[in-house]
Enzyme design. Structure first.
Site, PDB file in Angstrom:
ATOM      1  CB  CYS A  32      -0.900  -0.056   1.237  1.00 34.78           C
ATOM      2  SG  CYS A  32      -1.678   1.486   1.688  1.00 34.78           S
ATOM      3  CB  CYS A  35       0.382   1.809   4.086  1.00 42.44           C
ATOM      4  SG  CYS A  35      -1.328   1.274   3.951  1.00 42.44           S
TER       5      CYS A  35
END
Length: 109
Positions: A32, A35
């Site tokens: 991600c 993230c």
């Protein structure tokens, strides 16, 4: 890293639900992008609020049952707990200032 811990399904109960005080859980995954962008900010918050806020990271790929229990649809998702109960959450990568404001307002509750 001071104050930043990994949590998983085995330690979830103890580290989050039975914890006294404020806990921030970062639901993330290694693939991600957002993230990865927010990770250094989460680390800074762990250091800055050490002793006042427990900061945990939960990998959603490795712990899908917890991610589904909390209906995590998008990551990163940051969930704020107080005494084991959800008090707030943020979905998506946010600037440090916004995260800090959210933490500060939660700390006074």
């Amino acid at each position: 890293m001071e104050g930043l811990l990994k949590v998983n399904s085995e330690s979830w109960e103890r580290e989050v639900l039975e914890a006294k005080g404020h806990v921030l859980v970062d639901f993330w995954a290694s693939w991600c992008g957002p993230c990865m962008m927010i990770a250094p900010i989460i680390e800074e918050m762990a250091t800055e609020y050490a002793g006042k806020l427990k900061v945990l990271k939960l990998n959603t790929d490795e712990n899908p049952e917890i991610a589904s229990r909390y209906k995590i649809m998008g990551i990163p998702t940051l969930i704020f707990f107080k005494d084991g109960k959800i008090v707030d959450q943020i979905v998506g990568a946010v600037p440090k200032s916004q995260l800090k404001t959210k933490i500060d307002s939660m700390m006074v509750k």
